[in-house]
Write a protein that holds these residues in place. Structure first.
Motif, PDB file in Angstrom:
ATOM      1  N   ASP A 203      -2.732  12.920 -80.569  1.00  0.00           N
ATOM      2  CA  ASP A 203      -3.259  13.618 -79.387  1.00  0.00           C
ATOM      3  C   ASP A 203      -4.320  14.615 -79.841  1.00  0.00           C
ATOM      4  O   ASP A 203      -5.259  14.225 -80.507  1.00  0.00           O
ATOM      5  CB  ASP A 203      -2.129  14.276 -78.599  1.00  0.00           C
ATOM      6  CG  ASP A 203      -1.137  13.256 -78.059  1.00  0.00           C
ATOM      7  OD1 ASP A 203      -1.574  12.138 -77.738  1.00  0.00           O
ATOM      8  OD2 ASP A 203       0.066  13.566 -77.983  1.00  0.00           O
ATOM      9  N   ASN A 204      -4.124  15.901 -79.542  1.00  0.00           N
ATOM     10  CA  ASN A 204      -5.114  16.910 -79.924  1.00  0.00           C
ATOM     11  C   ASN A 204      -4.772  17.629 -81.225  1.00  0.00           C
ATOM     12  O   ASN A 204      -5.410  18.626 -81.573  1.00  0.00           O
ATOM     13  CB  ASN A 204      -5.255  17.956 -78.809  1.00  0.00           C
ATOM     14  CG  ASN A 204      -5.838  17.371 -77.543  1.00  0.00           C
ATOM     15  OD1 ASN A 204      -6.785  16.574 -77.604  1.00  0.00           O
ATOM     16  ND2 ASN A 204      -5.296  17.750 -76.399  1.00  0.00           N
ATOM     17  N   PHE A 205      -3.773  17.130 -81.924  1.00  0.00           N
ATOM     18  CA  PHE A 205      -3.313  17.795 -83.136  1.00  0.00           C
ATOM     19  C   PHE A 205      -3.662  16.974 -84.375  1.00  0.00           C
ATOM     20  O   PHE A 205      -3.714  15.749 -84.335  1.00  0.00           O
ATOM     21  CB  PHE A 205      -1.798  18.013 -83.081  1.00  0.00           C
ATOM     22  CG  PHE A 205      -1.344  18.718 -81.837  1.00  0.00           C
ATOM     23  CD1 PHE A 205      -1.910  19.919 -81.453  1.00  0.00           C
ATOM     24  CD2 PHE A 205      -0.359  18.171 -81.032  1.00  0.00           C
ATOM     25  CE1 PHE A 205      -1.502  20.580 -80.293  1.00  0.00           C
ATOM     26  CE2 PHE A 205       0.073  18.806 -79.883  1.00  0.00           C
ATOM     27  CZ  PHE A 205      -0.512  20.013 -79.502  1.00  0.00           C
ATOM     28  N   ALA A 231     -11.270  18.820 -88.104  1.00  0.00           N
ATOM     29  CA  ALA A 231     -11.763  20.166 -87.779  1.00  0.00           C
ATOM     30  C   ALA A 231     -11.732  20.472 -86.286  1.00  0.00           C
ATOM     31  O   ALA A 231     -11.600  21.635 -85.890  1.00  0.00           O
ATOM     32  CB  ALA A 231     -13.180  20.335 -88.320  1.00  0.00           C
ATOM     33  N   ASP A 232     -11.840  19.445 -85.444  1.00  0.00           N
ATOM     34  CA  ASP A 232     -11.912  19.687 -83.999  1.00  0.00           C
ATOM     35  C   ASP A 232     -10.545  19.648 -83.319  1.00  0.00           C
ATOM     36  O   ASP A 232     -10.456  19.641 -82.094  1.00  0.00           O
ATOM     37  CB  ASP A 232     -12.850  18.672 -83.339  1.00  0.00           C
ATOM     38  CG  ASP A 232     -12.369  17.232 -83.512  1.00  0.00           C
ATOM     39  OD1 ASP A 232     -11.477  16.997 -84.354  1.00  0.00           O
ATOM     40  OD2 ASP A 232     -12.883  16.348 -82.807  1.00  0.00           O
ATOM     41  N   THR A 233      -9.457  19.639 -84.100  1.00  0.00           N
ATOM     42  CA  THR A 233      -8.122  19.604 -83.518  1.00  0.00           C
ATOM     43  C   THR A 233      -7.689  20.992 -83.048  1.00  0.00           C
ATOM     44  O   THR A 233      -8.203  22.007 -83.496  1.00  0.00           O
ATOM     45  CB  THR A 233      -7.102  19.065 -84.532  1.00  0.00           C
ATOM     46  OG1 THR A 233      -7.199  19.822 -85.742  1.00  0.00           O
ATOM     47  CG2 THR A 233      -7.384  17.602 -84.840  1.00  0.00           C
ATOM     48  N   LEU A 388       8.843  15.642 -87.221  1.00  0.00           N
ATOM     49  CA  LEU A 388       7.537  15.486 -86.594  1.00  0.00           C
ATOM     50  C   LEU A 388       7.643  15.642 -85.083  1.00  0.00           C
ATOM     51  O   LEU A 388       6.794  16.287 -84.443  1.00  0.00           O
ATOM     52  CB  LEU A 388       6.934  14.126 -86.943  1.00  0.00           C
ATOM     53  CG  LEU A 388       5.560  13.821 -86.342  1.00  0.00           C
ATOM     54  CD1 LEU A 388       4.536  14.881 -86.725  1.00  0.00           C
ATOM     55  CD2 LEU A 388       5.085  12.435 -86.773  1.00  0.00           C
ATOM     56  N   ALA A 389       8.695  15.080 -84.493  1.00  0.00           N
ATOM     57  CA  ALA A 389       8.895  15.220 -83.046  1.00  0.00           C
ATOM     58  C   ALA A 389       9.051  16.682 -82.658  1.00  0.00           C
ATOM     59  O   ALA A 389       8.483  17.143 -81.646  1.00  0.00           O
ATOM     60  CB  ALA A 389      10.122  14.421 -82.611  1.00  0.00           C
ATOM     61  N   LYS A 390       9.780  17.439 -83.457  1.00  0.00           N
ATOM     62  CA  LYS A 390       9.960  18.856 -83.170  1.00  0.00           C
ATOM     63  C   LYS A 390       8.643  19.616 -83.308  1.00  0.00           C
ATOM     64  O   LYS A 390       8.327  20.496 -82.496  1.00  0.00           O
ATOM     65  CB  LYS A 390      11.013  19.439 -84.103  1.00  0.00           C
ATOM     66  CG  LYS A 390      11.224  20.944 -83.947  1.00  0.00           C
ATOM     67  CD  LYS A 390      11.681  21.325 -82.555  1.00  0.00           C
ATOM     68  CE  LYS A 390      13.107  20.910 -82.287  1.00  0.00           C
ATOM     69  NZ  LYS A 390      13.618  21.441 -80.988  1.00  0.00           N
ATOM     70  N   ALA A 391       7.845  19.280 -84.312  1.00  0.00           N
ATOM     71  CA  ALA A 391       6.555  19.942 -84.506  1.00  0.00           C
ATOM     72  C   ALA A 391       5.640  19.716 -83.315  1.00  0.00           C
ATOM     73  O   ALA A 391       4.977  20.647 -82.823  1.00  0.00           O
ATOM     74  CB  ALA A 391       5.900  19.451 -85.780  1.00  0.00           C
ATOM     75  N   LEU A 392       5.582  18.496 -82.829  1.00  0.00           N
ATOM     76  CA  LEU A 392       4.729  18.195 -81.686  1.00  0.00           C
ATOM     77  C   LEU A 392       5.221  18.943 -80.439  1.00  0.00           C
ATOM     78  O   LEU A 392       4.410  19.446 -79.647  1.00  0.00           O
ATOM     79  CB  LEU A 392       4.711  16.684 -81.420  1.00  0.00           C
ATOM     80  CG  LEU A 392       4.021  15.859 -82.511  1.00  0.00           C
ATOM     81  CD1 LEU A 392       4.255  14.374 -82.286  1.00  0.00           C
ATOM     82  CD2 LEU A 392       2.514  16.162 -82.531  1.00  0.00           C
TER      83      LEU A 392
END
Length: 398
Positions: A203-205, A231-233, A388-392
């Motif tokens: 996504d945006n990350f 860089a654009d995340t 990873l799910a928790k981080a998102l």
């Protein structure tokens, strides 16, 4: 006759050399839960009656494993030695209610591919019941051991012997099943020929994963390239869950530098010196200098049971320099900065932690626990990635 006497192994002298080296140079000899005096009393009689250097080395390894420190090792190794933990490891168990229960499985490993999952009970390794396997690793009965020692020995045993395939018997919800697994080193060695860094956008990350390359200088350049591509995340996830083999500060510090704008402390340390207990040693501070490009957006860190040594140093370092949070399981606890000492009387080498390492807040590195703690960080019982799910989820709410 004279030649036979000259070649006779002097086990007494070899033991005194090992003991004095530990007492004078090992910064973690007094770690909580380890009664070194009792250990020396138990193992000294066993060591001084060994008839060969190999028998001495095998017995000394049993002694050292009682410190449940993956950085404390004695070699040289042979085919009858266990795989080095945690590099040669892909199943993590805890001893609970007299059962060895899977807590985590290393992503992409032989155990993961075979379908071993958290909450299974491990019954046997290579046909040996787990209680016996623990005894074989440490040379003592479970009733004589601390829980940390039992867990460490169990996990060492599940890594199998060096470069040797394994047969694991595990019990799930229904019945026991035999799993034939490749040697535990195979999956981790495969990363040598691939990129040191994997990255992608979610996504945006941005997401950057280290592929056990913290000892490879290529990692510095690959991380910089990944950071430029992301860089654009809106935010970044830094995944240190696959760093069991550690690395060095020459790789770690330039990477940490992408997240600071000025010279910044990232860890502290005390160096053990001969004749001077580490508790009397001067506390020193390690710093990181800025690197370009600078990433000025939020970042989170993923860590777990296969985050080892320099991976642990990077985790506490990223926490110190401004990570939004650290997510995952307790790390591998490879204690201290290490060196290798040659032991001439047994013709072995001893690898040990001579620098005691600290978070910048003064707490021991080995005491650091992720702020969002997950017992299972790599693979859950459904085969998904919980950290990873928790981080998102955390970043979505930011």
């Amino acid at each position: 006759m004279t030649q036979d006497i000259a070649q006779k192994f002097d086990a007494d002298t070899a033991w005194l050399e090992l003991q004095s080296t530990l007492q004078q140079q090992y910064a973690y000899l007094d770690r909580a839960g380890v009664d070194k005096d009792t250990l020396f009393e138990v193992f000294a009689p066993k060591l001084i009656v060994t008839q060969s250097k190999q028998a001495f080395a095998d017995t000394a390894q049993m002694l050292l494993r009682h410190f449940y420190d993956p950085h404390l090792n004695l070699g040289p190794y042979n085919a009858q030695d266990y795989s080095v933990f945690p590099t040669g490891s892909d199943i993590y168990v805890n001893y609970q209610n007299q059962q060895f229960v899977v807590v985590d499985v290393k992503a992409g490993s032989a155990a993961d591919v075979a379908g071993i999952r958290p909450n299974m009970e491990i019954i046997e390794i290579d046909g040996m019941p787990m209680h016996e396997a623990v005894k074989q690793v440490l040379g003592r009965e479970i009733s004589q051991l601390q829980p940390e020692q039992v867990n460490f020995a169990a996990n060492v045993s599940l890594g199998g012997y060096r470069n040797t395939s394994r047969k694991v018997t595990a019990k799930g919800k229904d019945a026991e099943k035999h799993y034939h697994l490749a040697a535990s080193y195979e999956a981790i060695n495969a990363f040598r020929d691939g990129p040191m860094i994997s990255f992608r956008k979610i996504d945006n990350f941005g997401y950057i994963r280290f592929n056990n390359g913290l000892g490879n200088n290529k990692t510095v350049d690959e991380f910089k390239q990944a950071l430029a591509a992301l860089a654009d995340t809106k935010a970044l996830i830094i995944d240190l869950r696959n760093t069991p083999s550690g690395g060095n500060t020459g790789v770690a510090e330039p990477i940490l530098g992408h997240f600071v704008t000025h010279k910044t402390a990232y860890q502290r340390y005390q160096t053990q010196q001969v004749g001077l207990p580490y508790t009397h040693a001067e506390m020193a501070t390690a710093y990181v200098e800025p690197s370009l490009p600078y990433y000025d957006k939020p970042f989170v860190v993923l860590a777990g049971h296969w985050t080892g040594s320099m991976g642990e140093g990077m985790t506490i370092g990223l926490d110190a320099i401004g990570a939004k949070t650290v997510i995952g399981a307790p790390m591998a606890d490879l204690l201290g900065g290490i060196k290798t000492v040659q032991l001439k009387h047994s013709e072995t080498w001893l690898e040990l932690g001579f620098e005691r390492l600290y978070h910048v807040n003064g707490s021991f590195r080995e005491d650091f626990v992720p702020h969002i703690r997950l017992d299972t960080a790599d693979k859950d019982s459904s085969g998904n990635d919980p950290a990873l799910a928790k981080a998102l989820s955390v970043l979505d709410r930011a």
